[in-house]
Design a protein around this motif. Structure first.
Motif, PDB file in Angstrom:
ATOM      1  N   UNK A 193      42.529 -27.535   1.092  1.00  0.00           N
ATOM      2  CA  UNK A 193      42.606 -27.767   2.441  1.00  0.00           C
ATOM      3  C   UNK A 193      43.119 -26.577   3.115  1.00  0.00           C
ATOM      4  N   UNK A 194      43.007 -26.143   4.266  1.00  0.00           N
ATOM      5  CA  UNK A 194      43.644 -24.979   4.738  1.00  0.00           C
ATOM      6  C   UNK A 194      43.148 -23.551   4.380  1.00  0.00           C
ATOM      7  N   UNK A 195      41.884 -23.512   4.146  1.00  0.00           N
ATOM      8  CA  UNK A 195      41.256 -22.243   3.781  1.00  0.00           C
ATOM      9  C   UNK A 195      41.384 -21.142   4.846  1.00  0.00           C
ATOM     10  N   UNK A 196      41.594 -19.866   4.623  1.00  0.00           N
ATOM     11  CA  UNK A 196      41.574 -18.903   5.659  1.00  0.00           C
ATOM     12  C   UNK A 196      39.932 -18.695   5.744  1.00  0.00           C
ATOM     13  N   UNK A 197      39.595 -18.209   7.140  1.00  0.00           N
ATOM     14  CA  UNK A 197      38.243 -18.118   7.295  1.00  0.00           C
ATOM     15  C   UNK A 197      37.413 -17.172   6.308  1.00  0.00           C
ATOM     16  N   UNK A 198      38.265 -16.148   5.761  1.00  0.00           N
ATOM     17  CA  UNK A 198      37.226 -15.451   4.692  1.00  0.00           C
ATOM     18  C   UNK A 198      37.216 -16.277   3.306  1.00  0.00           C
ATOM     19  N   UNK A 199      38.129 -16.938   2.898  1.00  0.00           N
ATOM     20  CA  UNK A 199      38.039 -17.973   1.930  1.00  0.00           C
ATOM     21  C   UNK A 199      37.028 -19.003   2.067  1.00  0.00           C
ATOM     22  N   UNK A 200      36.821 -19.470   3.301  1.00  0.00           N
ATOM     23  CA  UNK A 200      35.936 -20.752   3.659  1.00  0.00           C
ATOM     24  C   UNK A 200      34.510 -19.962   3.615  1.00  0.00           C
ATOM     25  N   UNK A 201      34.406 -18.978   4.228  1.00  0.00           N
ATOM     26  CA  UNK A 201      32.937 -18.102   4.309  1.00  0.00           C
ATOM     27  C   UNK A 201      32.609 -18.049   2.929  1.00  0.00           C
ATOM     28  N   UNK A 202      33.383 -17.359   1.946  1.00  0.00           N
ATOM     29  CA  UNK A 202      32.904 -17.322   0.729  1.00  0.00           C
ATOM     30  C   UNK A 202      32.475 -18.398  -0.064  1.00  0.00           C
ATOM     31  N   UNK A 203      33.407 -19.659   0.046  1.00  0.00           N
ATOM     32  CA  UNK A 203      32.928 -20.829  -0.740  1.00  0.00           C
ATOM     33  C   UNK A 203      31.631 -21.493  -0.014  1.00  0.00           C
ATOM     34  N   UNK A 204      31.598 -21.343   1.323  1.00  0.00           N
ATOM     35  CA  UNK A 204      30.422 -22.177   2.058  1.00  0.00           C
ATOM     36  C   UNK A 204      29.147 -21.184   1.619  1.00  0.00           C
ATOM     37  N   UNK A 205      29.248 -19.964   1.418  1.00  0.00           N
ATOM     38  CA  UNK A 205      28.108 -19.258   0.995  1.00  0.00           C
ATOM     39  C   UNK A 205      27.630 -19.715  -0.258  1.00  0.00           C
ATOM     40  N   UNK A 206      28.592 -19.963  -1.298  1.00  0.00           N
ATOM     41  CA  UNK A 206      28.188 -20.267  -2.762  1.00  0.00           C
ATOM     42  C   UNK A 206      27.732 -21.685  -2.631  1.00  0.00           C
ATOM     43  N   UNK A 207      28.222 -22.667  -1.768  1.00  0.00           N
ATOM     44  CA  UNK A 207      27.691 -24.058  -1.740  1.00  0.00           C
ATOM     45  C   UNK A 207      26.199 -23.877  -1.171  1.00  0.00           C
ATOM     46  N   UNK A 208      26.093 -23.121  -0.147  1.00  0.00           N
ATOM     47  CA  UNK A 208      24.675 -23.028   0.565  1.00  0.00           C
ATOM     48  C   UNK A 208      23.611 -22.626  -0.574  1.00  0.00           C
ATOM     49  N   UNK A 209      24.006 -21.611  -1.434  1.00  0.00           N
ATOM     50  CA  UNK A 209      23.083 -21.042  -2.327  1.00  0.00           C
ATOM     51  C   UNK A 209      22.927 -22.092  -3.475  1.00  0.00           C
ATOM     52  N   UNK A 210      23.704 -22.867  -3.739  1.00  0.00           N
ATOM     53  CA  UNK A 210      23.625 -23.672  -4.800  1.00  0.00           C
ATOM     54  C   UNK A 210      22.712 -24.939  -4.275  1.00  0.00           C
TER      55      UNK A 210
END
Length: 435
Positions: A198-215
């Motif tokens: 919870x409470x990810x920084x925006x760069x952390x969030x973008x990095x994680x979301x990009x991985x989820x989108x690719x998966x």
């Protein structure tokens, strides 16, 4: 907007609460406490069954945690219904099925009955105890192959060369994923793991979301391949599974497969890594296992209790209720700190001692409780037992080459790297044997 609603707002609250010394937020933000949260867990326990924080009510009580996790008064999903109308609209608009992760509906972790009942029934038809036990031979074979690759090495990272590769190889076969995708799965998993926090920084969030989108994008294509050419794997059976005329739709399949991926190797890799560090740090426990290999199943339970791979679970009260004499209001978030729960002295004698002979080690709640009890618990136990037993049988002189380095994730507890020498008699460094 999605980041602001799902992480940015929480991040602002966390910063404010942190300045006030809020225990929950200190556990989320203080690296020292993340590395060794157990003294703070003990302090929280001394305050009663629950303590109140800025974000949630918290518990490290085994009795309270079990009641919350299995209680019908609690749900896992947050639908925003308690929010003001404008915020409800913003919350709904922030949904994006392209980047759904394990904590987003329709994941089994994020839905309640009746949807949860339907999904779990379909998955359970495929993920049977017999199907898991039938994997024993392949798990042993994979472990042997990976350990062969370590032979003669002057030094290796046990996480990169074994603890992560064993479960990812097994789960890839379960899901019918080609062997040459193994490295990509590990990269996606590592990138997406912070999405549980919870409470990810925006760069952390973008990095994680990009991985989820690719998966998710890759999985959609994989389902089509399995429909055209189903194999003898559990995901092929799940893609085609029908129960009373119903089957999982594309979004439900994606969430289920992604959950199996995350739970299938992220948490099991932590179990293997945590177990290896604990046994290397407690040579007397290794001696017990060499003298009596029948202790291995209980050793895995004690590892799960002592260093729970998942540290936090959360529930929302959907009605006013009372647990252990403490009133809990509807819509209240309750955080269950599993790492503290599993060291509750009311249940476990001398809880901060690592003892593979502990008679009630299996009473831990590392796999949660109630209807959301981990579907992959049997597989994790099997991989933990086989993986650790074979590691220490093959390399009885395994030793630390340097200090293990912990992962920075908050919900998941494990190691990013464990430098070892497979056949050295070097003693472990002091820092590695703490906790």
């Amino acid at each position: 907007m999605r980041w602001a609603v799902r992480h940015g707002a929480a991040r602002a609250v966390i910063r404010t609460a942190q300045r006030r010394g809020d225990q929950h937020t200190l556990l989320l933000t203080d690296p020292t406490l993340r590395a060794d949260p157990f003294p703070l867990y003990d302090e929280m326990r001394s305050q009663g069954a629950f303590t109140s924080g800025r974000l949630a009510m918290m518990t490290v009580s085994h009795q309270a945690a079990a009641a919350v996790l299995r209680g019908e008064q609690f749900r896992v999903g947050f639908d925003g219904s308690a929010l003001p109308r404008l915020l409800r609209m913003v919350w709904a608009a922030s949904r994006d099925e392209r980047v759904n992760g394990p904590l987003n509906p329709p994941s089994l972790l994020a839905v309640d009955p009746p949807d949860h009942t339907r999904y779990r029934k379909l998955v359970s038809k495929v993920f049977t105890p017999r199907a898991i036990e039938n994997l024993r031979g392949r798990i042993e074979e994979t472990a042997d192959e990976l350990l062969d690759d370590m032979a003669g090495a002057a030094g290796v990272d046990l996480v990169g060369r074994y603890a992560s590769l064993l479960p990812v190889t097994v789960i890839a076969e379960i899901l019918g994923i080609p062997a040459d995708m193994r490295a990509q799965l590990l990269a996606w998993g590592t990138a997406a793991a912070p999405s549980l926090d919870i409470g990810l920084s925006y760069p952390e969030y973008r990095h994680a979301e990009n991985a989820l989108r690719d998966i998710n994008t890759w999985l959609h294509g994989h389902f089509e391949r399995l429909r055209r050419n189903p194999g003898d794997n559990l995901l092929s059976k799940l893609v085609l599974a029908v129960d009373e005329g119903q089957r999982l739709n594309e979004t439900e399949l994606t969430s289920t497969a992604q959950l199996l991926l995350a739970a299938g190797f992220e948490t099991t890799a932590n179990l293997l890594g945590n177990g290896a560090v604990l046994l290397l740090s407690h040579p007397e426990q290794q001696t017990l296992l060499r003298d009596d290999p029948g202790l291995w199943p209980n050793a895995v339970e004690e590892i799960l209790r002592y260093e729970s791979p998942v540290q936090i679970a959360a529930r929302f009260a959907h009605e006013d209720t009372e647990i252990c004499g403490v009133p809990i209001q509807a819509n209240q978030l309750v955080a269950v700190f599993l790492g503290g729960v599993n060291r509750d002295p009311a249940i476990f004698t001398d809880p901060h001692s690592f003892d593979i002979r502990r008679a009630n080690a299996r009473e831990h709640l590392a796999f949660s409780n109630g209807i959301h009890y981990c579907l992959g618990a049997a597989l994790a136990r099997l991989e933990g037992e086989i993986g650790l037993r074979k590691l220490f049988e093959r390399y009885p002189e395994l030793a630390f080459a340097d200090e293990p380095r912990r992962r920075q994730t908050r919900v998941l507890r494990g190691y990013a790297a464990i430098p070892v020498t497979p056949e050295s008699r070097t003693h472990p460094p002091v820092a590695a044997i703490e906790n």
